[in-house]
Enzyme design. Structure first.
Site, PDB file in Angstrom:
ATOM      1  N   PHE A 111       0.942  -1.022  -0.020  1.00  0.00           N
ATOM      2  CA  PHE A 111      -0.122  -0.028  -0.149  1.00  0.00           C
ATOM      3  C   PHE A 111       0.995   1.201   0.063  1.00  0.00           C
ATOM      4  O   PHE A 111       0.148   2.328  -0.447  1.00  0.00           O
ATOM      5  CB  PHE A 111      -1.030   0.184   1.123  1.00  0.00           C
ATOM      6  CG  PHE A 111      -0.411   0.429   2.539  1.00  0.00           C
ATOM      7  CD1 PHE A 111      -0.786   1.826   2.859  1.00  0.00           C
ATOM      8  CD2 PHE A 111       0.340  -0.453   3.231  1.00  0.00           C
ATOM      9  CE1 PHE A 111      -0.180   2.113   4.227  1.00  0.00           C
ATOM     10  CE2 PHE A 111       0.752   0.198   4.373  1.00  0.00           C
ATOM     11  CZ  PHE A 111       0.809   1.238   4.851  1.00  0.00           C
ATOM     12  N   LYS A 112       2.170   1.172   0.539  1.00  0.00           N
ATOM     13  CA  LYS A 112       3.042   2.323   0.487  1.00  0.00           C
ATOM     14  C   LYS A 112       3.281   3.006  -0.947  1.00  0.00           C
ATOM     15  O   LYS A 112       3.422   4.120  -1.212  1.00  0.00           O
ATOM     16  CB  LYS A 112       4.261   2.057   1.124  1.00  0.00           C
ATOM     17  CG  LYS A 112       4.065   1.355   2.702  1.00  0.00           C
ATOM     18  CD  LYS A 112       3.498   2.428   3.656  1.00  0.00           C
ATOM     19  CE  LYS A 112       3.460   2.016   4.985  1.00  0.00           C
ATOM     20  NZ  LYS A 112       4.714   1.660   5.567  1.00  0.00           N
ATOM     21  N   ASP A 113       3.021   2.087  -2.008  1.00  0.00           N
ATOM     22  CA  ASP A 113       3.230   2.595  -3.488  1.00  0.00           C
ATOM     23  C   ASP A 113       2.359   3.660  -3.705  1.00  0.00           C
ATOM     24  O   ASP A 113       2.621   4.734  -4.391  1.00  0.00           O
ATOM     25  CB  ASP A 113       2.966   1.334  -4.358  1.00  0.00           C
ATOM     26  CG  ASP A 113       4.125   0.529  -4.208  1.00  0.00           C
ATOM     27  OD1 ASP A 113       5.065   0.869  -4.115  1.00  0.00           O
ATOM     28  OD2 ASP A 113       3.951  -0.489  -4.612  1.00  0.00           O
TER      29      ASP A 113
END
Length: 462
Positions: A111-113
């Site tokens: 999800f950090k992308d």
């Protein structure tokens, strides 16, 4: 739009300066001077927007005309063109009233992308526009590092150093970071925990002279741009359910260790998004769950778990929530954080605790419960959860009533945590990009978990 510090000792600054400052120079965290408010009519207009179109509208509220709209649109479009799913963050139905939002379709399967593809392009834009030197320093409990490196690797005018706790991330997480051999990337494997890495980062950024001398910029969620990018998918999830006939408020269950992902949901709710319940899902490192349920914010004994990205005892974004909990009283926040630093804990009671429990629900998921949830959903729904998402699902199952529509944020692809998946005798096929990592050489330095050891590496690298 201006940005101010939670501790009140930084004059209001614009968005680009806020991104460059990262941690506020007074040791606090930057927040928007005012929270944009949305009407039902505005929400209705946004319902049919694509993910990039929605991101553009939300970013514009916080950036206004500091970045021309056509240039901001290009940044957004470039950032989300790297995702494997056209929807960017698709919503899947698991069973009646239970949904997952898959946030792992970016380049590093995490999800950090969603935030760091944007922030990487934003830093590159700022470097070109302002001739700023961008030396990024970040810490990771596993996913931020790979996403941050992927967001800036090879970009002219940018160098990045990432700290991760030595042998306390999954093998795939480690490989995603350490198989990168670009000249502008330095991986430091720190002897200690993620909390040690995060403490070092905060203390180096708080050393304002050192920060300015070496042009240090933040990639962690202490950077307000990270939070703003994460607000978008709460709106997107709500609109996707509305298309399916869901009326009224939606609850969200959020696996969290650093409080950034769920704080973005808090901001979305304050902006006017109809959110019923925000569920803080932790693992056995449960400082946030204890705060919500008991009013005590105090680190406990560190525990290594099957969901290592949440193996965090001190949540870096917690101070932002304290600011709003104290009605924007920066002096009160500064006093509370000083007390926390000296005494190692802080407590809220009475009406303040009631407000916390009105804002959030919370549940701490034990190791075996996490694995049981993975096994149960795989058998009953043919859906493989990673262990962090499993914590979110377990918390949702525990805290939501029958028929209460809930979206659990699915924070990573299960292939990133095969060590945990195999404990329930479940086999999976790695995506091609992840399988290829195992044949690549690694590049990292193992260093002591001290400020001086990290400073020595930074001076020679930057």
């Amino acid at each position: 739009m201006k940005y101010i510090s939670t501790r009140g000792q930084v004059a209001p600054i614009g968005f680009i300066d806020a991104v460059l400052m990262g941690l506020a120079d007074d040791g606090g965290l930057l927040v928007p001077e005012r929270m944009p408010q949305l009407t039902k009519e505005e929400l209705a207009k946004w319902q049919s927007l694509s993910y990039p179109e929605l991101a553009l509208e939300i970013f514009s509220l916080y950036i206004e005309d500091e970045i021309p709209r056509d240039e901001l649109k290009q940044l957004v479009d470039d950032s989300y063109a790297t995702f494997r799913d056209e929807a960017v963050t698709p919503v899947r139905k698991l069973k009646d009233s239970q949904y997952v939002m898959e946030l792992f379709h970016g380049p590093t399967f995490a999800f950090k992308d969603v935030a760091l593809q944007f922030l990487g392009n934003l830093y590159s834009y700022i470097s070109r526009r302002t001739s700023s030197i961008i030396h990024i320093l970040g810490a990771t409990s596993g996913d931020t590092g790979a996403s941050a490196i992927e967001g800036v690797r090879g970009k002219e005018g940018i160098k990045i150093c990432i700290l991760h706790p030595h042998q306390k991330v999954s093998k795939v997480q480690e490989l995603q970071m350490t198989t990168i051999d670009d000249a502008n990337v330095l991986n430091l494997s720190v002897e200690g925990t993620f909390d040690d890495c995060q403490r070092i980062i905060k203390e180096l950024f708080a050393d304002v002279d050192f920060k300015h001398q070496y042009h240090l910029r933040a990639i962690n969620s202490i950077n307000i741009a990270r939070i703003l990018a994460q607000i978008v998918y709460y709106f997107y999830a709500y609109f996707r359910l509305a298309e399916q006939g869901q009326q009224g408020a939606v609850s969200f269950s959020v696996p969290t260790g650093n409080f950034g992902d769920i704080f973005a949901g808090y901001m979305a709710k304050q902006m006017g998004l109809p959110i019923h319940k925000l569920i803080v899902a932790t693992n056995e490192n449960n400082i946030l769950a204890r705060f919500v349920n008991e009013g005590l914010y105090q680190p406990g004994e560190f525990r290594g778990t099957h969901s290592p990205s949440m193996d965090i005892q001190v949540a870096s974004n917690f101070e932002r929530y304290l600011y709003y909990l104290n009605n924007g009283d920066a002096d009160a926040v500064a006093s509370l954080m000083a007390r926390f630093k000296s005494e190692g804990s802080l407590t809220v009671t009475g009406d303040v605790l009631k407000q916390v429990q009105a804002d959030f629900a919370a549940y701490s998921v034990e190791n075996e419960e996490c694995l049981d949830t993975i096994s149960e959903y795989y058998k009953q729904h043919d859906y493989l959860l990673d262990p962090h998402t499993a914590c979110g699902i377990a918390a949702s199952d525990k805290l939501t009533a029958e028929g209460e529509v809930t979206v659990t944020l699915s924070t990573a692809h299960p292939a990133k945590f095969d060590e945990a998946i195999r404990l329930r005798s479940i086999s999976q096929t790695y995506p091609e990009q992840i399988q290829a990592l195992f044949d690549k050489p690694q590049f990292q330095k193992v260093v002591a978990g001290t400020n001086d050891a990290i400073k020595e590496q930074l001076v020679s690298f930057f």
